[in-house]
Design a protein around this motif. Sequence first.
Motif, PDB file in Angstrom:
ATOM      1  N   SER A  67       3.921   4.287  -6.427  1.00 44.15           N
ATOM      2  CA  SER A  67       2.602   4.214  -6.977  1.00 44.15           C
ATOM      3  C   SER A  67       2.477   3.930  -8.540  1.00 44.15           C
ATOM      4  CB  SER A  67       1.625   5.429  -7.002  1.00 44.15           C
ATOM      5  OG  SER A  67       2.202   6.537  -7.708  1.00 44.15           O
ATOM      6  N   ARG A  73       4.040  -1.627  -5.517  1.00 44.02           N
ATOM      7  CA  ARG A  73       2.780  -1.168  -4.805  1.00 44.02           C
ATOM      8  C   ARG A  73       2.062  -2.246  -4.249  1.00 44.02           C
ATOM      9  NH1 ARG A  73      -2.093   2.575  -7.545  1.00 44.02           N
ATOM     10  NH2 ARG A  73      -3.277   2.438  -5.869  1.00 44.02           N
ATOM     11  N   SER A  95       7.582   5.601  -0.325  1.00 43.06           N
ATOM     12  CA  SER A  95       7.395   5.667  -1.440  1.00 43.06           C
ATOM     13  C   SER A  95       8.279   6.574  -2.297  1.00 43.06           C
ATOM     14  CB  SER A  95       6.053   6.107  -1.775  1.00 43.06           C
ATOM     15  OG  SER A  95       5.579   6.566  -3.058  1.00 43.06           O
ATOM     16  N   PHE A 103       0.838  10.179  -3.683  1.00 41.33           N
ATOM     17  CA  PHE A 103       1.188   9.217  -2.588  1.00 41.33           C
ATOM     18  C   PHE A 103      -0.106   9.458  -1.534  1.00 41.33           C
ATOM     19  CE2 PHE A 103       2.693   9.425   1.877  1.00 41.33           C
ATOM     20  CZ  PHE A 103       3.213   8.167   2.255  1.00 41.33           C
TER      21      PHE A 103
END
Length: 163
Positions: A67, A73, A95, A103
């Motif tokens: 992120s 992302r 991720s 997340f």
Amino acid sequence: MIKNVTVVFVVLATISLVFFSFVGKDTPTEGLTIGDRAPEFKICSERQLVDLKDLRGKYVLISFWASYDAPSRMQNATLSHVASKNDKVEMVSVSFDDYKSIFNETIKKDKITTPNCFVETEGEQSELYQTYRLHKGFKNYLLDENGIIIAKDINAKQLAAYL
């Protein structure tokens, strides 16, 4: 005397150049390449376990992102939307965020619908991060039915063309 020093210097310089040209040739420097077999991995969330071996026989898109890394992302979100509309490919989204809460909030905001969406909270220290050599940035890989990398760092338009 000066001739001998010059000859010794030239010989040492030549040997050094030859030696340094071979150092590190076996050490991969940047991720995996097209034609490589994708390293196997298993990843688990509270809800499910995905084993890359179990996905053989279909195209698999592996997307590594976080992120805090805006380009990865955004790429993950657009690829997820394309993959969700096509049953020829199975997407595995991983991720490397440090916290599951971040997340979870990110996948809600980005409207990620793939069932194979995971977080690896060990980040850069994780075995998966090391195995896929993500030191120079997050990547995505498209694998064929046999687990061979056929594309790397593709965008949504390229994915649609493959499918």
